[in-house]
Scaffold this active site. Structure first.
Site, PDB file in Angstrom:
ATOM      1  N   TRP A 130      35.499  22.828  24.488  1.00 55.40           N
ATOM      2  CA  TRP A 130      34.955  21.679  25.232  1.00 55.40           C
ATOM      3  C   TRP A 130      33.897  21.045  24.341  1.00 55.40           C
ATOM      4  O   TRP A 130      32.956  21.713  23.927  1.00 55.40           O
ATOM      5  CB  TRP A 130      34.360  22.174  26.557  1.00 55.40           C
ATOM      6  N   ASP A 211      31.131  31.156  29.231  1.00 59.41           N
ATOM      7  CA  ASP A 211      30.980  29.936  30.034  1.00 59.41           C
ATOM      8  C   ASP A 211      32.172  29.840  30.986  1.00 59.41           C
ATOM      9  O   ASP A 211      33.295  29.595  30.554  1.00 59.41           O
ATOM     10  CB  ASP A 211      30.923  28.715  29.102  1.00 59.41           C
ATOM     11  N   LYS A 246      33.658  22.341  39.960  1.00 57.60           N
ATOM     12  CA  LYS A 246      35.088  22.255  40.242  1.00 57.60           C
ATOM     13  C   LYS A 246      35.471  23.080  41.448  1.00 57.60           C
ATOM     14  O   LYS A 246      36.167  22.590  42.342  1.00 57.60           O
ATOM     15  CB  LYS A 246      35.910  22.706  39.022  1.00 57.60           C
TER      16      LYS A 246
HETATM   17  C1  LIG Z   1      34.094  24.748  29.981  1.00 58.93           C
HETATM   18  C2  LIG Z   1      33.125  23.854  30.701  1.00 58.93           C
HETATM   19  N1  LIG Z   1      31.814  24.253  30.826  1.00 58.93           N
HETATM   20  C3  LIG Z   1      30.927  23.476  31.481  1.00 58.93           C
HETATM   21  C4  LIG Z   1      31.287  22.261  32.006  1.00 58.93           C
HETATM   22  C5  LIG Z   1      30.199  21.432  32.699  1.00 58.93           C
HETATM   23  O1  LIG Z   1      30.274  21.562  34.066  1.00 58.93           O
HETATM   24  P1  LIG Z   1      29.175  20.852  35.009  1.00 58.93           P
HETATM   25  O2  LIG Z   1      28.897  21.842  36.090  1.00 58.93           O
HETATM   26  O3  LIG Z   1      29.868  19.621  35.543  1.00 58.93           O
HETATM   27  O4  LIG Z   1      27.971  20.531  34.220  1.00 58.93           O
HETATM   28  C6  LIG Z   1      32.610  21.788  31.883  1.00 58.93           C
HETATM   29  C7  LIG Z   1      33.002  20.462  32.415  1.00 58.93           C
HETATM   30  N2  LIG Z   1      34.032  19.926  32.031  1.00 58.93           N
HETATM   31  C8  LIG Z   1      34.656  18.724  32.502  1.00 58.93           C
HETATM   32  C9  LIG Z   1      33.731  17.541  32.767  1.00 58.93           C
HETATM   33  C10 LIG Z   1      32.843  17.188  31.585  1.00 58.93           C
HETATM   34  O5  LIG Z   1      33.359  16.996  30.475  1.00 58.93           O
HETATM   35  O6  LIG Z   1      31.631  17.124  31.805  1.00 58.93           O
HETATM   36  C11 LIG Z   1      35.789  18.323  31.514  1.00 58.93           C
HETATM   37  O7  LIG Z   1      36.003  19.081  30.555  1.00 58.93           O
HETATM   38  O8  LIG Z   1      36.449  17.316  31.785  1.00 58.93           O
HETATM   39  C12 LIG Z   1      33.536  22.608  31.249  1.00 58.93           C
HETATM   40  O9  LIG Z   1      34.821  22.238  31.120  1.00 58.93           O
END
Ligand SMILES: Cc1[nH+]cc(COP(=O)(O)O)c(/C=N/[C@@H](CC(=O)O)C(=O)O)c1O
Length: 398
Positions: A130, A211, A246
């Site tokens: 990511w 993560d 999610k």
């Molecule tokens: C692996 C991973 N870790 C952390 C996050 C961040 O999560 P948050 O709780 O929203 O801070 C995301 C978010 N991924 C999606 C959204 C983004 O890019 O922010 C994505 O990969 O589309 C991940 O895919």
């Protein structure tokens, strides 16, 4: 004065949301940002969340600052989800957990902590990973490297290369790992492979930083935490960042957690204190509304059970879309295998489309995927799946 400031090129994932919103194509399909949409193409409000919201709304209450570490119930919810309700390390007080501003906030606090207390450590991320993993750790002045992971030739993992690479690293180097539902590939390690990885981590005295942003979307809540709990069983020091964006469908409420598993209670106290100090100097304290929803859902037995069922329903719908897309594509392109669609796990599928093919899907059909060919399978539904399949067949034929 500010001429020196560079223009921001935009984020390869979040930038897709703006482009998608501006696209007038009536058939447009959003397979970009990692969010879950239901069969009607709508982002759900989970039933368990609706109940929690009603309790928060009536009687309405003031919104004081939360503690720097967030609500105790939010923290407890993270710990029990990650390590198991009856985990011995929880009873022994060996886990320092803070509530954070999403998984991103957890990664940021973790990166700052590593920079401050392990200044010699480098952080290694999977290739690919990511994208924000790299940006967050580099933004905290932690040097970032990549470890071999995805094998484009086989659609699998360069496992032997990865292990050999780990064996070259230095004590206290950090490995940023995806316990399940790898982003962007959807290709996960088997339990046997995790055991080998954790053995190397133990032998080389590396620091695992896991993560987990999609717990429950792979197999189930406990299986998806296998690597986390195996590391605990081995007595390894461990960082875990988790996100409720999610699996609670609470993206904009910014709810997550950062946990650090420590060898002694004294070290846990030291770490917990410094996590609080790090939070204070970055954002002071986490948001209360989302924290209260997490607290209620995670700690009310009936709501927690309902929540797990709702996550599994989302998981199963994604799996059904994988199966459906695979069969439709294989019917349309006889002889070509699309096994990757059902072999991969979680929200994403690494389609292997070239950047040009991804661009063509966007320009010609209004279908949005990330330029590295990542598809958010949760954006598919029975209404749009044939349209997407036909478009993929079209761009693949050249
Ligand atoms: C692996 C991973 N870790 C952390 C996050 C961040 O999560 P948050 O709780 O929203 O801070 C995301 C978010 N991924 C999606 C959204 C983004 O890019 O922010 C994505 O990969 O589309 C991940 O895919």
């Amino acid at each position: 004065m500010f001429e020196r400031i560079d223009y921001y090129a935009g984020d390869p994932i979040l930038g897709l949301m703006d482009k998608f919103a501006a696209d007038n194509n009536p058939d447009k399909v959003n397979l970009g940002v990692g969010v879950y949409y239901d069969e009607d193409g709508k982002m759900p409000v989970l039933e368990c969340v609706k109940t929690a919201e009603q309790r928060i709304a009536d009687p309405i209450s003031p919104r004081p600052y939360l503690p720097m570490a967030g609500l105790p119930g939010h923290r407890k919810g993270c710990q029990e989800l990650l390590f198991g309700k009856d985990a011995q390390i929880l009873q022994d007080g060996l886990v320092a957990t803070i509530a954070t501003i999403g998984g991103s906030g957890a990664l940021k606090v973790g990166a700052e902590f590593i920079h401050e207390w392990f200044p010699q450590s480098k952080c290694y991320v999977s290739d690919p990973t990511w994208g924000n993993h790299i940006a967050i750790f580099e933004g905290s002045d932690v040097e970032v490297g990549k470890y071999p992971y995805y094998d484009t030739a086989t659609g699998g993992i360069k496992f032997d290369e990865m292990i050999a690479f780990f064996e070259t690293l230095n004590k206290d180097d950090v490995l940023l790992l995806h316990p399940c539902c790898h982003n962007p590939t959807g290709v996960d390690l088997t339990r046997e492979q995790w055991d080998q990885v954790l053995n190397v981590i133990q032998a080389r005295e590396l620091i695992p930083f896991m993560d987990i942003a999609y717990q429950g979307f792979g197999e189930d809540m406990d299986s998806d935490a296998y690597a986390i709990r195996k590391a605990v069983d081995m007595g390894l020091p461990l960082f875990v960042s988790n996100s409720f964006s999610k699996n609670l469908s609470l993206y904009g409420e910014r709810v997550g957690g950062l946990s650090v598993v420590c060898p002694t209670v004294d070290e846990t106290d030291r770490v917990f204190g410094q996590l609080n100090s790090t939070v204070r100097r970055i954002y002071s304290s986490p948001p209360s509304h989302g924290g209260r929803v997490v607290d209620i859902v995670m700690n009310d037995e009936a709501l927690h059970e309902q929540w797990v069922g709702e996550v599994y329903a989302m998981r199963d719908r994604i799996k059904s879309m994988r199966t459906k897309l695979k069969s439709v594509l294989e019917e349309k392109i006889p002889g070509r295998s699309f096994d990757y669609l059902t072999a991969q796990n979680g929200m994403f599928s690494f389609t292997g489309l070239t950047p040009e093919q991804v661009a063509q899907l966007q320009s010609k059909y209004g279908i949005y995927m990330v330029s590295n060919s990542r598809m958010c399978v949760a954006g598919l539904n029975s209404t749009n799946i044939d349209y997407v399949a036909n478009a993929m067949v079209d761009v693949l034929k050249d």
